[in-house]
Design a protein around this motif. Structure first.
Motif, PDB file in Angstrom:
ATOM      1  N   TYR A 153      82.351  33.544 -11.257  1.00 31.67           N
ATOM      2  CA  TYR A 153      82.561  34.849 -10.518  1.00 31.67           C
ATOM      3  C   TYR A 153      80.992  35.687 -10.457  1.00 31.67           C
ATOM      4  O   TYR A 153      79.912  35.100 -11.007  1.00 31.67           O
ATOM      5  CB  TYR A 153      83.205  35.851 -11.446  1.00 31.67           C
ATOM      6  N   ARG A 154      80.648  36.591  -9.585  1.00 34.89           N
ATOM      7  CA  ARG A 154      79.460  37.398  -9.520  1.00 34.89           C
ATOM      8  C   ARG A 154      79.719  38.512  -9.308  1.00 34.89           C
ATOM      9  O   ARG A 154      80.729  39.387  -9.102  1.00 34.89           O
ATOM     10  CB  ARG A 154      78.620  36.592  -8.347  1.00 34.89           C
ATOM     11  N   GLN A 155      78.748  39.427  -9.811  1.00 34.43           N
ATOM     12  CA  GLN A 155      78.740  40.988  -9.875  1.00 34.43           C
ATOM     13  C   GLN A 155      77.288  41.397  -9.262  1.00 34.43           C
ATOM     14  O   GLN A 155      76.392  41.266 -10.249  1.00 34.43           O
ATOM     15  CB  GLN A 155      78.929  41.554 -11.249  1.00 34.43           C
ATOM     16  N   ALA A 156      77.489  41.953  -8.196  1.00 34.37           N
ATOM     17  CA  ALA A 156      76.176  42.597  -7.734  1.00 34.37           C
ATOM     18  C   ALA A 156      75.939  44.215  -8.188  1.00 34.37           C
ATOM     19  O   ALA A 156      76.917  44.496  -8.568  1.00 34.37           O
ATOM     20  CB  ALA A 156      76.259  42.722  -6.035  1.00 34.37           C
ATOM     21  N   PRO A 157      74.873  44.745  -8.310  1.00 31.63           N
ATOM     22  CA  PRO A 157      74.431  46.088  -8.652  1.00 31.63           C
ATOM     23  C   PRO A 157      75.623  46.995  -7.765  1.00 31.63           C
ATOM     24  O   PRO A 157      75.714  46.997  -6.625  1.00 31.63           O
ATOM     25  CB  PRO A 157      73.263  46.342  -8.402  1.00 31.63           C
ATOM     26  N   GLY A 158      76.204  47.791  -8.668  1.00 32.71           N
ATOM     27  CA  GLY A 158      77.072  48.947  -8.071  1.00 32.71           C
ATOM     28  C   GLY A 158      78.311  48.174  -7.527  1.00 32.71           C
ATOM     29  O   GLY A 158      79.170  48.943  -6.713  1.00 32.71           O
ATOM     30  N   LYS A 159      78.678  47.038  -7.852  1.00 35.69           N
ATOM     31  CA  LYS A 159      79.802  46.446  -7.143  1.00 35.69           C
ATOM     32  C   LYS A 159      80.733  45.767  -8.405  1.00 35.69           C
ATOM     33  O   LYS A 159      80.090  45.580  -9.401  1.00 35.69           O
ATOM     34  CB  LYS A 159      79.704  45.488  -6.068  1.00 35.69           C
ATOM     35  N   GLN A 160      81.915  45.609  -7.881  1.00 39.96           N
ATOM     36  CA  GLN A 160      82.886  45.065  -8.831  1.00 39.96           C
ATOM     37  C   GLN A 160      82.567  43.608  -8.926  1.00 39.96           C
ATOM     38  O   GLN A 160      82.192  42.935  -8.041  1.00 39.96           O
ATOM     39  CB  GLN A 160      84.155  45.169  -8.627  1.00 39.96           C
ATOM     40  N   ARG A 161      83.105  42.860 -10.166  1.00 36.31           N
ATOM     41  CA  ARG A 161      82.870  41.437 -10.100  1.00 36.31           C
ATOM     42  C   ARG A 161      83.733  40.928  -9.415  1.00 36.31           C
ATOM     43  O   ARG A 161      85.058  41.384  -8.927  1.00 36.31           O
ATOM     44  CB  ARG A 161      83.243  41.005 -11.704  1.00 36.31           C
ATOM     45  N   SER A 170      70.627  37.153   1.085  1.00 33.17           N
ATOM     46  CA  SER A 170      70.466  38.319   0.177  1.00 33.17           C
ATOM     47  C   SER A 170      71.373  38.782  -0.481  1.00 33.17           C
ATOM     48  O   SER A 170      71.487  39.334  -1.518  1.00 33.17           O
ATOM     49  CB  SER A 170      69.529  39.518   0.933  1.00 33.17           C
ATOM     50  N   GLU A 171      72.729  38.651   0.276  1.00 30.77           N
ATOM     51  CA  GLU A 171      73.842  39.258  -0.229  1.00 30.77           C
ATOM     52  C   GLU A 171      74.631  38.391  -1.324  1.00 30.77           C
ATOM     53  O   GLU A 171      75.467  38.888  -1.977  1.00 30.77           O
ATOM     54  CB  GLU A 171      75.045  39.349   0.658  1.00 30.77           C
ATOM     55  N   ASP A 172      73.738  37.155  -1.832  1.00 29.35           N
ATOM     56  CA  ASP A 172      74.362  36.533  -2.804  1.00 29.35           C
ATOM     57  C   ASP A 172      73.729  36.963  -4.046  1.00 29.35           C
ATOM     58  O   ASP A 172      74.004  36.506  -5.227  1.00 29.35           O
ATOM     59  CB  ASP A 172      73.859  35.071  -2.662  1.00 29.35           C
ATOM     60  N   THR A 173      72.819  37.957  -4.001  1.00 28.01           N
ATOM     61  CA  THR A 173      72.236  38.466  -5.005  1.00 28.01           C
ATOM     62  C   THR A 173      73.184  39.002  -6.019  1.00 28.01           C
ATOM     63  O   THR A 173      73.903  39.921  -5.755  1.00 28.01           O
ATOM     64  CB  THR A 173      70.972  39.460  -4.760  1.00 28.01           C
ATOM     65  N   ALA A 174      73.092  38.542  -7.398  1.00 31.03           N
ATOM     66  CA  ALA A 174      74.230  39.273  -8.197  1.00 31.03           C
ATOM     67  C   ALA A 174      73.891  38.432  -9.553  1.00 31.03           C
ATOM     68  O   ALA A 174      73.114  37.427  -9.927  1.00 31.03           O
ATOM     69  CB  ALA A 174      75.534  38.645  -7.769  1.00 31.03           C
ATOM     70  N   VAL A 175      74.352  38.910 -10.703  1.00 31.81           N
ATOM     71  CA  VAL A 175      74.721  38.145 -11.956  1.00 31.81           C
ATOM     72  C   VAL A 175      76.018  37.220 -11.884  1.00 31.81           C
ATOM     73  O   VAL A 175      77.005  37.577 -11.440  1.00 31.81           O
ATOM     74  CB  VAL A 175      74.833  39.250 -13.012  1.00 31.81           C
ATOM     75  N   TYR A 176      75.493  35.908 -12.113  1.00 37.06           N
ATOM     76  CA  TYR A 176      76.976  34.841 -11.980  1.00 37.06           C
ATOM     77  C   TYR A 176      77.306  34.592 -13.355  1.00 37.06           C
ATOM     78  O   TYR A 176      76.428  34.404 -14.299  1.00 37.06           O
ATOM     79  CB  TYR A 176      76.111  33.590 -11.337  1.00 37.06           C
ATOM     80  N   TYR A 177      78.487  34.490 -13.230  1.00 34.99           N
ATOM     81  CA  TYR A 177      79.362  34.538 -14.830  1.00 34.99           C
ATOM     82  C   TYR A 177      80.081  33.232 -14.617  1.00 34.99           C
ATOM     83  O   TYR A 177      80.855  33.032 -13.670  1.00 34.99           O
ATOM     84  CB  TYR A 177      80.156  35.610 -15.207  1.00 34.99           C
ATOM     85  N   CYS A 178      80.096  32.335 -15.715  1.00 32.24           N
ATOM     86  CA  CYS A 178      80.955  31.302 -15.748  1.00 32.24           C
ATOM     87  C   CYS A 178      82.101  31.822 -16.516  1.00 32.24           C
ATOM     88  O   CYS A 178      82.154  32.536 -17.426  1.00 32.24           O
ATOM     89  CB  CYS A 178      80.065  30.058 -16.380  1.00 32.24           C
TER      90      CYS A 178
END
Length: 125
Positions: free
Chosen positions: A37-45, A92-100
């Motif tokens: 999963y991923r979560q970008a700033p200000g967005k839901q995971r 650029s829209e792939d920028t996020a924290v990625y979670y396993c």
């Protein structure tokens, strides 16, 4: 004790590639569906990709969010107990924290019971 440890994030230019790794311990990934999963700033995971256990009725099939289909590939190394996310043609829209994550059962339709700590991916020129 279940642990998921992500690595491989970083800064990459648009159009570039990265491979994320998720090293699992405390269980065998071969018996469970795994995902990213991923979560970008200000967005839901949000869901990115998942792979079912080879023991499931889906036979290890993969599932992707529409936004990453054709660019990202999820895979598993059961012997190494590691899950990977190969990311190509990054935007650029792939920028996020990625979670396993680990799913509760063999298929990705089950609930998630464990998360990693996340790894930052930044796509920028």
């Amino acid at each position: 004790q279940v642990q998921l440890v992500e690595s491989g994030g970083g800064l990459v230019q648009p159009g570039g590639s990265l491979r994320l790794s998720c090293a699992a311990s405390g269980f065998r990934i071969s018996s469970y569906a795994m995902g990213w999963y991923r979560q970008a700033p200000g967005k839901q995971r949000e869901f990115v990709a998942a792979v079912a256990s080879g023991f499931s009725t889906n036979g290890g099939r993969t599932n992707y969010a529409d936004s990453v289909k054709g660019r990202f590939t999820i895979s598993r190394d059961n012997a190494g107990n590691t899950v990977y996310l190969q990311m190509n043609s990054l935007k650029s829209e792939d920028t996020a924290v990625y979670y396993c994550n680990k799913f509760r059962y063999r298929d990705w339709t089950s609930s998630i019971d464990y998360w990693g700590q996340g790894t930052q991916v930044t796509v920028s020129s």
